[in-house]
Design a protein around this motif. Structure first.
Motif, PDB file in Angstrom:
ATOM      1  N   GLU A  51       0.832  -1.203   0.000  1.00  0.00           N
ATOM      2  CA  GLU A  51       0.000   0.000   0.000  1.00  0.00           C
ATOM      3  C   GLU A  51       0.871   1.259   0.000  1.00  0.00           C
ATOM      4  OE1 GLU A  51      -3.995  -1.518   2.378  1.00  0.00           O
ATOM      5  OE2 GLU A  51      -2.258  -0.795   3.509  1.00  0.00           O
ATOM      6  N   ARG A  52       1.980   1.200   0.714  1.00  0.00           N
ATOM      7  CA  ARG A  52       2.894   2.344   0.751  1.00  0.00           C
ATOM      8  C   ARG A  52       3.491   2.594  -0.634  1.00  0.00           C
ATOM      9  NH1 ARG A  52       5.398   0.618   4.888  1.00  0.00           N
ATOM     10  NH2 ARG A  52       4.026   1.601   6.411  1.00  0.00           N
ATOM     11  N   GLY A  53       3.719   1.518  -1.383  1.00  0.00           N
ATOM     12  CA  GLY A  53       4.223   1.664  -2.746  1.00  0.00           C
ATOM     13  C   GLY A  53       3.223   2.351  -3.654  1.00  0.00           C
ATOM     14  N   ARG A  54       1.925   2.143  -3.400  1.00  0.00           N
ATOM     15  CA  ARG A  54       0.901   2.798  -4.220  1.00  0.00           C
ATOM     16  C   ARG A  54       0.712   4.261  -3.828  1.00  0.00           C
ATOM     17  NH1 ARG A  54      -2.020  -2.308  -3.827  1.00  0.00           N
ATOM     18  NH2 ARG A  54      -3.346  -1.463  -2.166  1.00  0.00           N
ATOM     19  N   LEU A  55       1.165   4.631  -2.628  1.00  0.00           N
ATOM     20  CA  LEU A  55       1.042   6.030  -2.229  1.00  0.00           C
ATOM     21  C   LEU A  55       2.020   6.928  -2.974  1.00  0.00           C
ATOM     22  CD1 LEU A  55       0.554   5.875   1.660  1.00  0.00           C
ATOM     23  CD2 LEU A  55      -1.081   6.684  -0.058  1.00  0.00           C
ATOM     24  N   ARG A  56       3.140   6.361  -3.417  1.00  0.00           N
ATOM     25  CA  ARG A  56       4.141   7.177  -4.121  1.00  0.00           C
ATOM     26  C   ARG A  56       3.573   7.747  -5.430  1.00  0.00           C
ATOM     27  NH1 ARG A  56       7.272   2.822  -2.009  1.00  0.00           N
ATOM     28  NH2 ARG A  56       8.613   3.553  -0.300  1.00  0.00           N
ATOM     29  N   PRO A  57       2.962   6.933  -6.296  1.00  0.00           N
ATOM     30  CA  PRO A  57       2.351   7.541  -7.488  1.00  0.00           C
ATOM     31  C   PRO A  57       1.180   8.450  -7.147  1.00  0.00           C
ATOM     32  CG  PRO A  57       1.770   5.208  -7.338  1.00  0.00           C
ATOM     33  CD  PRO A  57       2.863   5.461  -6.333  1.00  0.00           C
ATOM     34  N   TYR A  58       0.541   8.178  -6.005  1.00  0.00           N
ATOM     35  CA  TYR A  58      -0.579   9.033  -5.615  1.00  0.00           C
ATOM     36  C   TYR A  58      -0.101  10.461  -5.342  1.00  0.00           C
ATOM     37  CZ  TYR A  58      -4.768  10.683  -3.259  1.00  0.00           C
ATOM     38  OH  TYR A  58      -5.881  11.393  -2.916  1.00  0.00           O
ATOM     39  N   ILE A  59       1.124  10.604  -4.850  1.00  0.00           N
ATOM     40  CA  ILE A  59       1.674  11.944  -4.630  1.00  0.00           C
ATOM     41  C   ILE A  59       1.769  12.699  -5.953  1.00  0.00           C
ATOM     42  CG2 ILE A  59       3.741  13.224  -3.940  1.00  0.00           C
ATOM     43  CD1 ILE A  59       4.270  11.124  -1.834  1.00  0.00           C
ATOM     44  N   VAL A  60       2.161  11.999  -7.018  1.00  0.00           N
ATOM     45  CA  VAL A  60       2.248  12.639  -8.339  1.00  0.00           C
ATOM     46  C   VAL A  60       0.867  13.113  -8.784  1.00  0.00           C
ATOM     47  CG1 VAL A  60       2.827  12.283 -10.768  1.00  0.00           C
ATOM     48  CG2 VAL A  60       4.254  11.271  -8.974  1.00  0.00           C
ATOM     49  N   LEU A  61      -0.141  12.264  -8.602  1.00  0.00           N
ATOM     50  CA  LEU A  61      -1.499  12.640  -8.988  1.00  0.00           C
ATOM     51  C   LEU A  61      -1.995  13.808  -8.129  1.00  0.00           C
ATOM     52  CD1 LEU A  61      -3.165   9.134  -9.476  1.00  0.00           C
ATOM     53  CD2 LEU A  61      -1.744  10.459 -11.058  1.00  0.00           C
ATOM     54  N   ARG A 119       2.096   3.536 -14.475  1.00  0.00           N
ATOM     55  CA  ARG A 119       1.331   2.318 -14.816  1.00  0.00           C
ATOM     56  C   ARG A 119       1.801   1.118 -13.993  1.00  0.00           C
ATOM     57  NH1 ARG A 119       1.270   4.453 -20.190  1.00  0.00           N
ATOM     58  NH2 ARG A 119       3.251   3.432 -20.658  1.00  0.00           N
ATOM     59  N   ARG A 120       3.109   1.031 -13.762  1.00  0.00           N
ATOM     60  CA  ARG A 120       3.642  -0.098 -12.989  1.00  0.00           C
ATOM     61  C   ARG A 120       3.248  -0.015 -11.516  1.00  0.00           C
ATOM     62  NH1 ARG A 120       8.469   1.183 -15.575  1.00  0.00           N
ATOM     63  NH2 ARG A 120       9.310   1.944 -13.579  1.00  0.00           N
ATOM     64  N   THR A 121       3.265   1.184 -10.974  1.00  0.00           N
ATOM     65  CA  THR A 121       3.090   1.331  -9.529  1.00  0.00           C
ATOM     66  C   THR A 121       1.651   1.600  -9.104  1.00  0.00           C
ATOM     67  OG1 THR A 121       3.677   3.680  -9.746  1.00  0.00           O
ATOM     68  CG2 THR A 121       5.449   2.132  -9.182  1.00  0.00           C
ATOM     69  N   MET A 122       0.761   1.905 -10.051  1.00  0.00           N
ATOM     70  CA  MET A 122      -0.615   2.239  -9.705  1.00  0.00           C
ATOM     71  C   MET A 122      -1.558   1.041  -9.767  1.00  0.00           C
ATOM     72  SD  MET A 122      -1.184   5.998 -11.460  1.00  0.00           S
ATOM     73  CE  MET A 122      -2.948   5.974 -11.144  1.00  0.00           C
ATOM     74  N   HIS A 123      -1.062  -0.157  -9.958  1.00  0.00           N
ATOM     75  CA  HIS A 123      -1.935  -1.332  -9.966  1.00  0.00           C
ATOM     76  C   HIS A 123      -2.757  -1.360  -8.671  1.00  0.00           C
ATOM     77  CE1 HIS A 123      -3.204  -5.393 -10.958  1.00  0.00           C
ATOM     78  NE2 HIS A 123      -2.984  -5.717  -9.680  1.00  0.00           N
TER      79      HIS A 123
END
Length: 280
Positions: free
Chosen positions: A70-80, A273-277
């Protein structure tokens, strides 16, 4: 994330009400002694809009209830999140600098029909209402072939920037209020901005629900709306220079920055795309 027991819920509500009243009383006291002016109040709100999301991201990243995945998915969320800040920085000026420009430098006649300049404020909402079902129909028709959510958001940011860059053309070579531009320039700018809003907000809210850690699902949605608060706080500071620079410079620089940052999000698409699964 767990539902609060009735007693804890009542306590939380009283804390929120009490905190609000205490803040209002403090503001009244500071205003009464002459320290809290409107400019300082705006500055305080801007500071709060910066601190609040930063603190909440820190809480989510450091929480033991958030898994490594879940922490890995938060990183792309910062970009969004930052993309939303950039776009809404432009969007909120549809009702400040753009309306000021429309009221002083835009014609109020379209195809022989005269209207008050205040009607320009309704154009953005009208475009969003008209475009939302059309965009939804396109995505349904495209199915799995539609762009990734990050690309939709990037396109929204780029369109927001273009809506400002468009205003460079009719304002170039003019000063003050001694000239009038055709109404279609303002309408065209709002059209680009409305389409960008439809693309970005729908994709952003959808991605928020899918990228949110299980323990912070509701808070992550609230965090998305903090991007609007941060954008509003930033634009509250930037609009102060509106009268100090030429219109082409103001709209050109702000619009150009938005377009460049939108292109940065496009460049990050493979990583996103890789990290937002499981977001598609």
């Amino acid at each position: 994330e767990f539902a609060l027991a009735p007693a804890a819920m009542r306590r939380a509500v009283w804390l929120m009400v009490g905190g609000t009243l205490a803040f209002a009383a403090l503001c009244g006291l500071l205003a009464g002694v002459g320290w809290l002016t409107m400019d300082r109040f705006v500055d305080v709100l801007t500071l709060a809009s910066v601190v609040a999301p930063a603190v909440y991201f820190w809480i989510m990243f450091t929480s033991p209830r958030v898994t490594t995945e879940e922490r890995g998915r938060l990183r792309p969320y910062i970009v969004l999140f930052l993309a939303s800040v950039v776009f809404n920085f432009i969007l909120f000026q549809a009702y400040s600098t753009m309306m000021l420009l429309a009221s002083t430098n835009a014609d109020t006649t379209i195809l022989g029909f005269d209207f008050p300049s205040s009607w320009y404020a309704s154009a953005l909402g009208a475009f969003e209402v008209a475009l939302a079902p059309a965009v939804a129909a396109v995505w349904v028709r495209m199915g799995r072939r539609q762009p990734h959510a990050s690309n939709k958001i990037a396109l929204g940011v780029i369109l927001g920037g273009l809506s400002f860059l468009l205003m460079v053309i009719p304002t170039a070579g003019h000063e003050g209020t001694d000239y009038r531009m055709a109404a279609w320039w303002i309408v065209g700018s709002y059209l680009l901005l409305g389409l960008g809003d439809v693309l970005l907000e729908t994709s952003g809210l959808s991605a928020s629900s899918k990228l949110a850690p299980k323990a912070f699902s509701s808070q992550t949605m609230a965090l998305w709306f903090l991007s609007l608060a941060l954008a509003n706080g930033i634009q509250a500071q930037v609009v102060k220079i509106y009268d100090d620079v030429s219109h082409p410079v103001y709209f050109g620089v702000n619009g150009g920055i938005a377009v460049v940052l939108g292109l940065v999000v496009v460049a990050l698409a493979p990583w996103l795309r890789r990290t937002m699964h499981p977001v598609h």
